[in-house]
Design a protein around this motif. Sequence first.
Motif, mmCIF file in Angstrom:
data_model
loop_
_atom_site.group_PDB
_atom_site.id
_atom_site.type_symbol
_atom_site.label_atom_id
_atom_site.label_comp_id
_atom_site.label_asym_id
_atom_site.label_seq_id
_atom_site.Cartn_x
_atom_site.Cartn_y
_atom_site.Cartn_z
ATOM 1 N N GLU A 1 5.043 -0.924 3.160
ATOM 2 C CA GLU A 1 3.857 -1.194 3.974
ATOM 3 C C GLU A 1 2.989 -2.166 3.179
ATOM 4 O O GLU A 1 2.600 -1.865 2.050
ATOM 5 C CB GLU A 1 3.105 0.106 4.246
ATOM 6 C CG GLU A 1 1.880 -0.076 5.111
ATOM 7 C CD GLU A 1 1.214 1.247 5.412
ATOM 8 O OE1 GLU A 1 1.629 1.912 6.377
ATOM 9 O OE2 GLU A 1 0.294 1.610 4.658
ATOM 10 N N PRO B 1 -0.071 -5.546 3.571
ATOM 11 C CA PRO B 1 -0.884 -6.441 4.387
ATOM 12 C C PRO B 1 -0.293 -7.851 4.450
ATOM 13 O O PRO B 1 -0.612 -8.617 5.356
ATOM 14 C CB PRO B 1 -2.244 -6.438 3.685
ATOM 15 C CG PRO B 1 -2.000 -5.914 2.317
ATOM 16 C CD PRO B 1 -0.775 -5.065 2.386
ATOM 17 N N THR C 1 0.826 -1.197 0.000
ATOM 18 C CA THR C 1 0.000 0.000 0.000
ATOM 19 C C THR C 1 0.869 1.258 0.000
ATOM 20 O O THR C 1 0.398 2.333 -0.352
ATOM 21 C CB THR C 1 -0.931 0.019 1.223
ATOM 22 O OG1 THR C 1 -0.138 -0.096 2.411
ATOM 23 C CG2 THR C 1 -1.935 -1.120 1.157
ATOM 24 N N PRO D 1 -0.305 -2.244 7.322
ATOM 25 C CA PRO D 1 -1.312 -1.183 7.305
ATOM 26 C C PRO D 1 -2.205 -1.262 8.542
ATOM 27 O O PRO D 1 -2.547 -2.355 9.009
ATOM 28 C CB PRO D 1 -2.122 -1.466 6.035
ATOM 29 C CG PRO D 1 -1.225 -2.274 5.186
ATOM 30 C CD PRO D 1 -0.366 -3.078 6.127
ATOM 31 N N LYS D 2 -2.585 -0.128 9.059
ATOM 32 C CA LYS D 2 -3.398 -0.081 10.281
ATOM 33 C C LYS D 2 -4.723 -0.813 10.130
ATOM 34 O O LYS D 2 -5.212 -1.404 11.064
ATOM 35 C CB LYS D 2 -3.627 1.363 10.715
ATOM 36 C CG LYS D 2 -2.372 2.005 11.209
ATOM 37 C CD LYS D 2 -2.598 3.404 11.702
ATOM 38 C CE LYS D 2 -1.243 3.931 12.148
ATOM 39 N NZ LYS D 2 -1.287 5.269 12.613
ATOM 40 N N SER D 3 -5.285 -0.806 8.957
ATOM 41 C CA SER D 3 -6.562 -1.493 8.739
ATOM 42 C C SER D 3 -6.406 -3.017 8.802
ATOM 43 O O SER D 3 -7.369 -3.738 9.001
ATOM 44 C CB SER D 3 -7.166 -1.093 7.397
ATOM 45 O OG SER D 3 -6.298 -1.449 6.334
ATOM 46 N N THR D 4 -5.150 -3.506 8.625
ATOM 47 C CA THR D 4 -4.885 -4.945 8.657
ATOM 48 C C THR D 4 -4.437 -5.405 10.035
ATOM 49 O O THR D 4 -4.666 -6.539 10.406
ATOM 50 C CB THR D 4 -3.777 -5.303 7.636
ATOM 51 O OG1 THR D 4 -4.143 -4.751 6.374
ATOM 52 C CG2 THR D 4 -3.602 -6.791 7.493
#
Length: 101
Positions: free
Chosen positions: A60, A62, A40, A97-100
């Motif tokens: 970065e 996932p 990402t 990634p923060k969402s992962t």
Amino acid sequence: MYRRILGNLRRGSFRGLSQRLSTDAEKAMTEKLTLALEATDVRVEDKSGGCGSFYAIMVESPKFAGLTTLKQHMLVKSTLADEMAQVHGATVETRVPKSTA
């Protein structure tokens, strides 16, 4: 002439020069990491002054979720195995990634 250049440097008139263009090697490594690791965010910077002997790499992805930092770095370096064989050294920074996370 030199006084004018020094004056411009002091005033910051050459700011555009600091925003240098990426080298072909930086672009190629960025593209390779982005595709192979579904990254990402990727940043590759030649820290050797343009000769290509030392790079700072930040990725970065996932795909790093659940992996140790060592395994993340090994994944980056194995993805760039051909390129790493040609350079003197590299620093690697990896992130999930923060969402992962």
